[in-house]
Design an enzyme around this catalytic site. Structure first.
Site, PDB file in Angstrom:
ATOM      1  N   ILE A 102      16.373   4.715   0.872  1.00  0.00           N
ATOM      2  CA  ILE A 102      15.406   5.048  -0.179  1.00  0.00           C
ATOM      3  C   ILE A 102      14.396   6.026   0.411  1.00  0.00           C
ATOM      4  O   ILE A 102      13.976   5.866   1.555  1.00  0.00           O
ATOM      5  CB  ILE A 102      14.664   3.780  -0.667  1.00  0.00           C
ATOM      6  CG1 ILE A 102      15.654   2.660  -1.040  1.00  0.00           C
ATOM      7  CG2 ILE A 102      13.730   4.105  -1.834  1.00  0.00           C
ATOM      8  CD1 ILE A 102      16.570   2.928  -2.205  1.00  0.00           C
ATOM      9  N   TYR A 105      16.050  -5.870  13.176  1.00  0.00           N
ATOM     10  CA  TYR A 105      15.780  -5.748  11.731  1.00  0.00           C
ATOM     11  C   TYR A 105      16.887  -6.430  10.927  1.00  0.00           C
ATOM     12  O   TYR A 105      16.624  -7.148   9.953  1.00  0.00           O
ATOM     13  CB  TYR A 105      15.685  -4.259  11.385  1.00  0.00           C
ATOM     14  CG  TYR A 105      15.157  -3.941  10.009  1.00  0.00           C
ATOM     15  CD1 TYR A 105      13.831  -4.207   9.666  1.00  0.00           C
ATOM     16  CD2 TYR A 105      15.968  -3.327   9.054  1.00  0.00           C
ATOM     17  CE1 TYR A 105      13.345  -3.879   8.406  1.00  0.00           C
ATOM     18  CE2 TYR A 105      15.494  -2.994   7.796  1.00  0.00           C
ATOM     19  CZ  TYR A 105      14.179  -3.274   7.472  1.00  0.00           C
ATOM     20  OH  TYR A 105      13.696  -2.951   6.229  1.00  0.00           O
ATOM     21  N   ALA A 161      18.739  -8.872  11.925  1.00  0.00           N
ATOM     22  CA  ALA A 161      18.581 -10.323  12.122  1.00  0.00           C
ATOM     23  C   ALA A 161      17.496 -10.879  11.210  1.00  0.00           C
ATOM     24  O   ALA A 161      17.669 -11.915  10.565  1.00  0.00           O
ATOM     25  CB  ALA A 161      18.230 -10.615  13.585  1.00  0.00           C
ATOM     26  N   VAL A 170       0.767 -10.224   7.587  1.00  0.00           N
ATOM     27  CA  VAL A 170       1.634 -11.324   7.134  1.00  0.00           C
ATOM     28  C   VAL A 170       2.200 -12.132   8.308  1.00  0.00           C
ATOM     29  O   VAL A 170       2.518 -13.309   8.158  1.00  0.00           O
ATOM     30  CB  VAL A 170       2.810 -10.831   6.247  1.00  0.00           C
ATOM     31  CG1 VAL A 170       2.307 -10.225   4.949  1.00  0.00           C
ATOM     32  CG2 VAL A 170       3.722  -9.868   6.998  1.00  0.00           C
ATOM     33  N   SER A 196       0.803  -1.231   0.000  1.00  0.00           N
ATOM     34  CA  SER A 196       0.000   0.000   0.000  1.00  0.00           C
ATOM     35  C   SER A 196       0.832   1.275   0.000  1.00  0.00           C
ATOM     36  O   SER A 196       0.364   2.331  -0.412  1.00  0.00           O
ATOM     37  CB  SER A 196      -0.949   0.006   1.208  1.00  0.00           C
ATOM     38  OG  SER A 196      -0.225  -0.032   2.416  1.00  0.00           O
ATOM     39  N   LYS A 236      16.256  -9.582   8.378  1.00  0.00           N
ATOM     40  CA  LYS A 236      16.600  -9.490   6.961  1.00  0.00           C
ATOM     41  C   LYS A 236      17.756 -10.423   6.602  1.00  0.00           C
ATOM     42  O   LYS A 236      17.787 -11.014   5.521  1.00  0.00           O
ATOM     43  CB  LYS A 236      16.943  -8.043   6.591  1.00  0.00           C
ATOM     44  CG  LYS A 236      15.772  -7.074   6.740  1.00  0.00           C
ATOM     45  CD  LYS A 236      14.569  -7.490   5.906  1.00  0.00           C
ATOM     46  CE  LYS A 236      13.511  -6.397   5.842  1.00  0.00           C
ATOM     47  NZ  LYS A 236      12.325  -6.822   5.060  1.00  0.00           N
TER      48      LYS A 236
END
Length: 243
Positions: free
Chosen positions: A187, A154, A156, A61, A10, A158
Site C-alpha cells: 500500500i 514482522y 512473526a 502501545v 496519525s 503479525k
C-alpha cells in the site's frame, strides 16, 4: 458518546482509517499517536473537516503502564464515553535477515504489534463485554499470512495477531463483539516509500500498489453494522498477490 480508537492513527493507513470513520460513522474518533504530534493534529483537522468530532491521545502501545495510565485518565475525564470500536493499527518494521537481526530489532517489532494489541484491547475488554457490543479490527499484513523474507520479526508479530484474532473472536462472539484482521499487501504509505515499486508491482496481479483509502474502506465496513456476521476472519487486500 460512542468512540472509535485507532492506534497509530496519525499517518498512513491509520490516518486514512480515522478520516473514513469520520465520514462513514457517528463515532467520536480517538487518534492515538506515539511521536508525531503534528501528523496527529493534521489527522484530527481532517476528521473535524468531515463533520466528526475527535481528539488525540499520545501513548506508546508497546508500553503497558503508559497505555493503562493514559486510557485510565481519559476514561475518568469522560465517564459516559464508550469505546465500541478498536482498530489496532500501530506497527513498526525493522527489516533485516534473521541471521543478522539484533535482539532489540526482534523485540521492538514484537512489542509494538503484538503486545500493543494486548495492551490496548485488554484495557477495554471487560467494558465491551458488559456493553454487549463491539468491533475489533487488527491490522496485520501479507507478511503475517505468507511470511516475507527479511521480515521474520514482522511476520512473526503479525502471524501471532492472526492467531489471537481467531481465538478472541470465538471467546467473545456471544456478546456481539466481532474480531477480524485486515492483511494489506503493498500500500502506498511512508512505510513502503523506500521499496522499489517498479520491481514489486510485477508480483501484483492488479499491477499497482494499493491506496490507504482502499484499506480504510474495508475497515470502515468491518466496524459497521453491515458486518455483524463476520468474525474471526483474515481479509487480504493485496491486489491478488496471495490468491
Amino acid at each position: 458518546m460512542k468512540c472509535a480508537l485507532v492506534t497509530g492513527g496519525s499517518r498512513g493507513i491509520g490516518s486514512a482509517i480515522c478520516e473514513k470513520l469520520a465520514e462513514d460513522s457517528d463515532y467520536h474518533i480517538l487518534i492515538n499517536y506515539h511521536s508525531n504530534k503534528k501528523a496527529a493534529e493534521e489527522t484530527l483537522e481532517a476528521v473535524v473537516a468531515k463533520g466528526a468530532t475527535g481528539e488525540i491521545l499520545q501513548f506508546d502501545v508497546a508500553n503497558f503502564n503508559e497505555v493503562q495510565s493514559v486510557l485510565m485518565q481519559w476514561q475518568e475525564a469522560n465517564p459516559k464515553a464508550v469505546v465500541e470500536v478498536i482498530v489496532n493499527n500501530a506497527g513498526i518494521t525493522k527489516d533485516g535477515l534473521f541471521m543478522w537481526m539484533s535482539q532489540e530489532d526482534w523485540s521492538s517489532v514484537i512489542n509494538t504489534s503484538l503486545n500493543g494489541f494486548f495492551n490496548v484491547t485488554n484495557f477495554f475488554m471487560q467494558k465491551m463485554l458488559r456493553n454487549k457490543y463491539g468491533r475489533i479490527v487488527n491490522m496485520v499484513s501479507l507478511s503475517g499470512v505468507k511470511g516475507t523474507a527479511g521480515q521474520t520479526n514482522y511476520s512473526a508479530a503479525k502471524g501471532a495477531i492472526i492467531g489471537a484474532t481467531k481465538a478472541l473472536a470465538q471467546e467473545i462472539a456471544k456478546r456481539n463483539i466481532t474480531v477480524n484482521a485486515v492483511a494489506p499487501g503493498f500500500i502506498k504509505t511512508d512505510m513502503t516509500s523506500g521499496l522499489d515499486e517498479t520491481e514489486l508491482i510485477k508480483m501484483v496481479p492488479l499491477n499497482r500498489f494499493g491506496e490507504a483509502d482502499e484499506v480504510a474502506d474495508l475497515v470502515s465496513f468491518l466496524v459497521s453494522k453491515k458486518a455483524s456476521y463476520i468474525t474471526g476472519e483474515v481479509i487480504n487486500i493485496n491486489g491478488g498477490i496471495y490468491s
